[in-house]
Design a protein around this motif. Sequence first.
Motif, PDB file in Angstrom:
ATOM      1  N   SER A 162      12.263   0.738   9.282  1.00  0.00           N
ATOM      2  CA  SER A 162      11.717   0.103   8.084  1.00  0.00           C
ATOM      3  C   SER A 162      10.596  -0.868   8.445  1.00  0.00           C
ATOM      4  CB  SER A 162      12.817  -0.605   7.299  1.00  0.00           C
ATOM      5  OG  SER A 162      13.411  -1.600   8.083  1.00  0.00           O
ATOM      6  N   ALA A 163      10.687  -1.522   9.595  1.00  0.00           N
ATOM      7  CA  ALA A 163       9.609  -2.415  10.024  1.00  0.00           C
ATOM      8  C   ALA A 163       8.340  -1.643  10.332  1.00  0.00           C
ATOM      9  CB  ALA A 163      10.049  -3.214  11.251  1.00  0.00           C
ATOM     10  N   LEU A 164       8.458  -0.393  10.708  1.00  0.00           N
ATOM     11  CA  LEU A 164       7.279   0.440  10.970  1.00  0.00           C
ATOM     12  C   LEU A 164       6.778   1.145   9.721  1.00  0.00           C
ATOM     13  CD1 LEU A 164       8.256   2.091  14.353  1.00  0.00           C
ATOM     14  CD2 LEU A 164       6.464   0.420  13.968  1.00  0.00           C
TER      15      LEU A 164
ATOM     16  N   ASN B 207      -6.338   3.080  -2.730  1.00  0.00           N
ATOM     17  CA  ASN B 207      -6.843   2.425  -3.936  1.00  0.00           C
ATOM     18  C   ASN B 207      -8.280   1.935  -3.779  1.00  0.00           C
ATOM     19  OD1 ASN B 207      -4.491   2.852  -5.343  1.00  0.00           O
ATOM     20  ND2 ASN B 207      -3.609   0.884  -4.766  1.00  0.00           N
ATOM     21  N   GLN B 208      -8.768   1.852  -2.566  1.00  0.00           N
ATOM     22  CA  GLN B 208     -10.126   1.346  -2.342  1.00  0.00           C
ATOM     23  C   GLN B 208     -11.158   2.402  -2.579  1.00  0.00           C
ATOM     24  OE1 GLN B 208     -10.302  -0.367   1.530  1.00  0.00           O
ATOM     25  NE2 GLN B 208      -9.179  -2.181   0.906  1.00  0.00           N
TER      26      GLN B 208
ATOM     27  N   SER C 103       3.230   2.342   4.944  1.00  0.00           N
ATOM     28  CA  SER C 103       3.077   2.913   3.611  1.00  0.00           C
ATOM     29  C   SER C 103       2.324   1.957   2.685  1.00  0.00           C
ATOM     30  CB  SER C 103       4.442   3.266   3.020  1.00  0.00           C
ATOM     31  OG  SER C 103       5.241   2.113   2.919  1.00  0.00           O
ATOM     32  N   PHE C 104       2.555   0.658   2.838  1.00  0.00           N
ATOM     33  CA  PHE C 104       1.831  -0.323   2.040  1.00  0.00           C
ATOM     34  C   PHE C 104       0.338  -0.288   2.352  1.00  0.00           C
ATOM     35  CE2 PHE C 104       0.230  -4.713   1.554  1.00  0.00           C
ATOM     36  CZ  PHE C 104       0.385  -4.843   0.179  1.00  0.00           C
ATOM     37  N   LEU C 105      -0.006  -0.245   3.633  1.00  0.00           N
ATOM     38  CA  LEU C 105      -1.417  -0.181   4.018  1.00  0.00           C
ATOM     39  C   LEU C 105      -2.061   1.134   3.593  1.00  0.00           C
ATOM     40  CD1 LEU C 105      -1.283  -1.808   7.539  1.00  0.00           C
ATOM     41  CD2 LEU C 105      -2.226  -2.782   5.444  1.00  0.00           C
ATOM     42  N   SER C 106      -1.302   2.214   3.643  1.00  0.00           N
ATOM     43  CA  SER C 106      -1.830   3.504   3.181  1.00  0.00           C
ATOM     44  C   SER C 106      -2.105   3.474   1.690  1.00  0.00           C
ATOM     45  CB  SER C 106      -0.821   4.605   3.524  1.00  0.00           C
ATOM     46  OG  SER C 106      -1.251   5.827   3.008  1.00  0.00           O
TER      47      SER C 106
END
Length: 84
Positions: A68-70, A83-84, A75-78
């Motif tokens: 989960s730490a990985l 969205n950019q 997934s958040f950064l992806s």
Amino acid sequence: MLSQVIAILLPVFSLVLVGFWVGKTMNINFAPINRLNIDVFVPALVFSSLVAMPLNMSQGPLIIAALSALLLPASFLSALRQNQ
């Protein structure tokens, strides 16, 4: 006891001194060497360490926490990047 300490520390400090000497006397571009180290050798070391480690069911919470730490930040950064 002292001989064991010297046997462990002597190679480490020898490498440090050789590295310092090479850095001071020779003009070497270490960027490709560092890139190769980070991209190839560090993942290979991590993989070989993980393969050699015996797994027990008592390590389940630790494995879940590591995954989960990985995966959560990745997934958040992806999602941010899409969205950019």
